[in-house]
Design an enzyme around this catalytic site. Structure first.
Site, short mmCIF file in Angstrom:
data_model
loop_
_atom_site.label_atom_id
_atom_site.label_comp_id
_atom_site.label_asym_id
_atom_site.label_seq_id
_atom_site.Cartn_x
_atom_site.Cartn_y
_atom_site.Cartn_z
CD GLU A 108 10.34 -2.27 -16.76
OE1 GLU A 108 9.90 -2.28 -17.93
OE2 GLU A 108 10.39 -3.26 -16.04
CB CYS B 170 9.71 -5.25 -19.81
SG CYS B 170 8.00 -5.18 -19.23
#
Length: 470
Positions: A244, A278
């Site tokens: 990720e 994020c």
């Protein structure tokens, strides 16, 4: 370990190389963290490898029950964990921050325990019979980030354990104490060797973890450049990967919105964890017909959200976790100001202050290719871009190499779904941004990584598919 002092004492090293840890809000000394090396890593991997067969041999129901006991232990120490997290990472106790994160650790651990994964019958007819099983991979190497250090660690740990793997986790160097504490609490109930932690530099310990032939799976959350290095380092062993990576999420506001109605959700989509997320909203494209009203309503809401030391109960925004991140946000905002973009709110940090506080900042009338737009700022500064043509704004939203999340804002759900289908991202939210659910798969597209976490997809990602046919 139900008090802050006892929790901190339990993870304070009594020997070896250490480093001091300071509060990013006040500069105060919190404690000391170990700085471990390759010997510690090798020992942890060997311990995990030795413990794995017995852990995998347990009935699934027993591993589920143990994970629930681990969740109980986290819950029992939740306030101490939240205080340590607030002191080390900087995020306030309240709002979608430290207590929220620890609560997420409990919820995601229970979800990983309770998600059913039955044997799948693939074919059962006159042509034959085949079924799919999911077996443990072995030892999972987990590398967690500094922005949500506890919760993202749980996203890596809990499904891995549920599927019969053991884990060696390396926390980010700037938030080692938080993950050490979480692991210590969980290890009160987990069998010895099942969950191991090594706190050391990424360039040595992290690199060696990804290169180890004894590691069957790497789970990493962090920047795209580091993710690329992990791909290269793990190639020789064909280790499975869940990555990720970086995000620069776009949000598109259509002309039919009610600006006042969406302002709060826009704010938290962008500024949760002071922008250090994020999958936060990092560039907002607003139709010309509602642009000024959306900017005004967003600024009105943002101006009243308190920022300060995380242990003060009234604050819901905190400092940036480290000075390097403060400097990066400052650089990008200053460049935007120099380009002629309009500062609606903030943009005026006290660079001499002790804490890494960067004020909530909204930048309007900015060129869509300004650095603040195309680089991931990872802080409390949101560029707001005006558009008039839908095709053009979809092109702008999709033109970057990132594709973690995106959002569409509209009062017409059917229209929002049409636009959402054109977005290149792992997740596109409608009338919200960044919300995660333990049963909804999450991960990136393009250079924001690959693999999925959460729910059934997350369990399968930490297992080896095994077909039995005949």
């Amino acid at each position: 370990m139900n008090t802050y002092d006892s929790l901190l004492a339990a993870i304070t090293p009594s020997h070896g190389t250490t480093r001091e840890v300071f509060d990013p809000a006040t500069g105060a000394l919190i404690g000391t963290a170990p700085v471990e090396g390759l010997d510690a890593l090798d020992a942890a991997i060997d311990q995990a490898e030795a413990a794995q067969p017995a852990w995998a041999a347990l009935p699934d129901a027993e591993r589920q029950a143990i994970l629930h006991r681990a969740a109980d232990a986290i819950e029992a120490s939740s306030e101490a964990l939240a205080e340590l997290l607030s002191r080390e990472q900087g995020k306030p106790l309240n709002g979608p921050n430290a207590r929220f994160e620890v609560g997420g650790c409990v919820a995601w651990t229970r979800a990983a325990a309770d998600t059913p994964l039955p044997v799948e019958v693939i074919v059962d007819d006159e042509s034959g019979y085949a079924e799919m099983h999911y077996r443990p991979l072995g030892v999972v190497g987990a590398i967690s980030p500094w922005n949500w250090p506890m919760m993202i660690s749980i996203w890596q740990i809990a499904p891995s354990l549920r599927m019969g793997n053991t884990v060696v986790i390396k926390p980010a160097e700037t938030t080692s104490l938080s993950v050490l504490a979480l692991v210590a609490v969980m290890n009160q109930v987990l069998p010895e060797g099942v969950l191991n932690i090594v706190a050391g530099p990424g360039r040595t310990v992290g690199d060696a973890l990804t290169r180890s032939p004894k590691i069957s799976k790497i789970m990493f959350t962090g920047s795209t450049p580091v993710g690329k290095r992990i791909i290269e380092a793990s190639a020789a062993n064909v280790a499975r990967l869940t990555l990720e990576l970086g995000g620069n999420d776009a949000g598109i506001v259509l002309p039919d919105v009610d600006p006042a109605a969406i302002a709060e959700d826009l704010f938290w989509g962008a500024f949760i964890n002071t922008g250090q997320t994020c999958a936060a909203l990092k560039r907002l494209y607003v139709h010309d017909s509602v642009y000024d009203a959306v900017v005004d309503e967003l600024a009105k809401f943002a101006a009243q959200v308190p920022m300060g030391v995380g242990l003060d109960e009234q604050n819901v925004l905190g400092p940036l976790q480290n000075r390097a991140q403060f400097d990066e946000v400052d650089r990008l905002v200053e460049a935007a100001k120099a380009s002629g973009a309009r500062v609606v709110l903030g943009g005026d940090p006290d660079r001499e202050a002790v804490g890494n506080f960067y004020p909530t900042t909204l930048i309007a009338d900015i060129d869509p290719h300004n650095d603040l737009v195309v680089e991931e700022q990872f802080g409390p500064a949101l560029p707001i871009i005006r558009y008039s043509d839908l095709d053009e704004v979809v092109r702008l939203a999709n033109e970057l190499e990132f594709g973690l999340g995106s959002s569409v804002w509209s009062s017409d759900r059917a229209r929002a779904l049409e636009v959402a289908a054109r977005m290149q991202a792992g997740t596109t939210w409608i009338n919200s941004h960044g919300g995660l659910h333990p049963m909804i798969p999450f991960g990136g597209a393009k250079q924001s990584g690959y693999g999925r976490e959460f729910g059934v997809a997350g369990l399968k990602a930490v297992a080896e598919p095994h077909v039995i046919s005949g």
